[in-house]
Design a protein around this motif. Structure first.
Motif, short mmCIF file in Angstrom:
data_model
loop_
_atom_site.label_atom_id
_atom_site.label_comp_id
_atom_site.label_asym_id
_atom_site.label_seq_id
_atom_site.Cartn_x
_atom_site.Cartn_y
_atom_site.Cartn_z
N LYS A 1 51.37 44.81 30.04
CA LYS A 1 51.08 45.75 31.10
C LYS A 1 49.54 45.70 31.33
O LYS A 1 49.47 45.63 32.74
N GLN A 2 48.67 45.77 30.41
CA GLN A 2 47.48 46.01 30.59
C GLN A 2 47.00 44.61 31.41
O GLN A 2 46.25 44.59 32.42
N ARG A 3 47.33 43.39 30.97
CA ARG A 3 47.16 42.27 31.31
C ARG A 3 47.40 42.20 32.84
O ARG A 3 46.79 41.61 33.77
N ARG A 4 48.61 42.33 33.27
CA ARG A 4 49.05 42.43 34.31
C ARG A 4 48.40 43.34 35.50
O ARG A 4 48.04 42.89 36.73
N PHE A 5 48.20 44.38 34.88
CA PHE A 5 46.93 45.44 35.87
C PHE A 5 45.81 44.65 36.03
O PHE A 5 45.29 44.64 37.20
N LEU A 6 45.08 44.03 35.03
CA LEU A 6 43.97 43.43 35.24
C LEU A 6 43.84 42.37 36.03
O LEU A 6 42.91 42.09 36.81
N ARG A 7 45.07 41.54 36.02
CA ARG A 7 45.01 40.37 36.89
C ARG A 7 45.01 40.85 38.49
O ARG A 7 44.59 40.14 39.15
N SER A 8 45.81 42.07 38.66
CA SER A 8 46.19 42.41 39.86
C SER A 8 44.66 42.86 40.37
O SER A 8 44.39 42.81 41.59
N GLU A 9 43.83 43.48 39.67
CA GLU A 9 42.57 44.19 40.08
C GLU A 9 41.52 42.80 40.17
O GLU A 9 40.87 42.89 41.08
N ALA A 10 41.67 41.72 39.30
CA ALA A 10 40.78 40.66 39.70
C ALA A 10 41.10 39.83 40.61
O ALA A 10 40.40 38.86 41.01
N HIS A 11 42.06 40.12 41.28
CA HIS A 11 42.63 38.99 42.29
C HIS A 11 41.71 38.68 43.34
O HIS A 11 41.38 37.58 43.85
N HIS A 12 41.06 39.62 43.91
CA HIS A 12 40.21 39.80 44.89
C HIS A 12 38.64 39.31 44.69
O HIS A 12 37.96 39.26 45.42
N LEU B 1 34.85 43.73 34.70
CA LEU B 1 36.24 42.78 34.97
C LEU B 1 35.47 41.59 35.95
O LEU B 1 34.85 42.12 36.84
N ILE B 2 35.28 40.23 35.25
CA ILE B 2 34.62 39.53 36.07
C ILE B 2 35.49 37.92 35.93
O ILE B 2 36.26 37.95 35.14
N LYS B 3 35.09 37.04 36.88
CA LYS B 3 35.70 35.78 36.86
C LYS B 3 34.62 34.97 36.72
O LYS B 3 33.50 34.90 37.07
N VAL B 4 35.03 33.77 35.74
CA VAL B 4 34.15 32.69 35.76
C VAL B 4 34.88 31.35 35.95
O VAL B 4 35.75 31.07 35.75
N SER B 5 34.13 30.43 36.78
CA SER B 5 34.59 29.32 37.44
C SER B 5 34.11 28.17 36.31
O SER B 5 32.98 28.41 36.09
N ALA C 1 34.77 40.04 24.61
CA ALA C 1 35.57 40.40 25.66
C ALA C 1 36.86 39.77 25.42
O ALA C 1 37.06 38.98 24.58
N HIS C 2 37.87 40.23 26.17
CA HIS C 2 39.27 39.89 26.20
C HIS C 2 39.35 38.83 27.45
O HIS C 2 38.92 38.92 28.54
N VAL C 3 40.12 37.62 27.01
CA VAL C 3 40.53 36.75 28.06
C VAL C 3 41.93 37.50 28.60
O VAL C 3 42.73 37.35 27.85
N VAL C 4 41.73 37.51 29.81
CA VAL C 4 42.87 38.16 30.67
C VAL C 4 43.67 37.01 30.93
O VAL C 4 45.05 37.07 30.75
N GLN C 5 43.15 35.91 31.56
CA GLN C 5 43.88 34.91 32.01
C GLN C 5 43.26 33.57 32.25
O GLN C 5 42.08 33.66 32.65
N VAL C 6 43.77 32.44 31.93
CA VAL C 6 43.08 31.36 32.36
C VAL C 6 43.81 30.62 33.36
O VAL C 6 44.98 30.26 33.08
N ILE C 7 43.59 30.48 34.77
CA ILE C 7 44.49 30.04 35.76
C ILE C 7 43.66 28.94 36.37
O ILE C 7 42.57 29.29 36.94
N GLY C 8 44.07 27.61 36.48
CA GLY C 8 43.24 26.67 37.25
C GLY C 8 42.10 26.35 36.28
O GLY C 8 41.92 26.35 35.19
N ASN C 9 40.98 26.36 37.23
CA ASN C 9 39.67 26.34 36.41
C ASN C 9 38.76 27.67 36.59
O ASN C 9 37.59 27.83 36.64
N THR C 10 39.60 28.82 36.40
CA THR C 10 39.08 30.25 36.57
C THR C 10 39.52 30.83 35.34
O THR C 10 40.61 30.92 35.08
N ILE C 11 38.65 31.66 34.91
CA ILE C 11 38.76 32.69 33.63
C ILE C 11 38.47 33.86 34.05
O ILE C 11 37.56 34.24 34.73
N ILE C 12 39.39 34.87 33.64
CA ILE C 12 39.31 36.20 33.81
C ILE C 12 38.91 37.13 32.71
O ILE C 12 39.70 36.69 31.60
N LEU C 13 37.98 37.68 32.65
CA LEU C 13 37.35 38.33 31.24
C LEU C 13 37.23 39.91 31.60
O LEU C 13 36.94 40.03 32.66
#
Length: 97
Positions: free
Chosen positions: A5-16, A45-49, A71-83
């Motif tokens: 649930k927390q990961r889903r929330f953080l992914r939505s916050e990091a989308h923009h 919350l940041i993104k790293v390319s 930090a916690h890795v929220v998601q690795v999608i494509g060439n982007t990491i959300i921390l």
């Protein structure tokens, strides 16, 4: 550890968000990890390319940065990491329980 649930929330916050760091041919070094840790303290919350010329695997890059910065890795999608890392002084995000 983050729940689903927390990961889903953080992914939505990091989308923009736009990535504020890039990992290239030099890979992950101490300076990059320190700057990421400082940015996480300020933003939480940041993104790293990851650039195409990076020799390291994206999962390995995510693991090295997260271990070095705490930090916690929220998601690795494509060439982007959300921390995500909860800030001590600049708490902005309230995670769902």
């Amino acid at each position: 550890m983050l729940t689903g649930k927390q990961r889903r929330f953080l992914r939505s916050e990091a989308h923009h968000l736009k990535p504020i760091f890039q990992v290239g041919k030099g890979g992950v070094n101490e300076n990059l990890v320190k700057q990421v840790a400082d940015a996480l303290e300020a933003r939480e919350l940041i993104k790293v390319s990851i650039l195409q010329n990076c020799d390291m695997d994206r999962e390995e890059v995510a693991e090295l940065i997260s271990q070095g910065s705490g930090a916690h890795v929220v998601q690795v999608i494509g060439n982007t990491i959300i921390l995500y890392k909860q800030s001590v002084n600049n708490k902005k995000l309230e995670l769902p329980s």
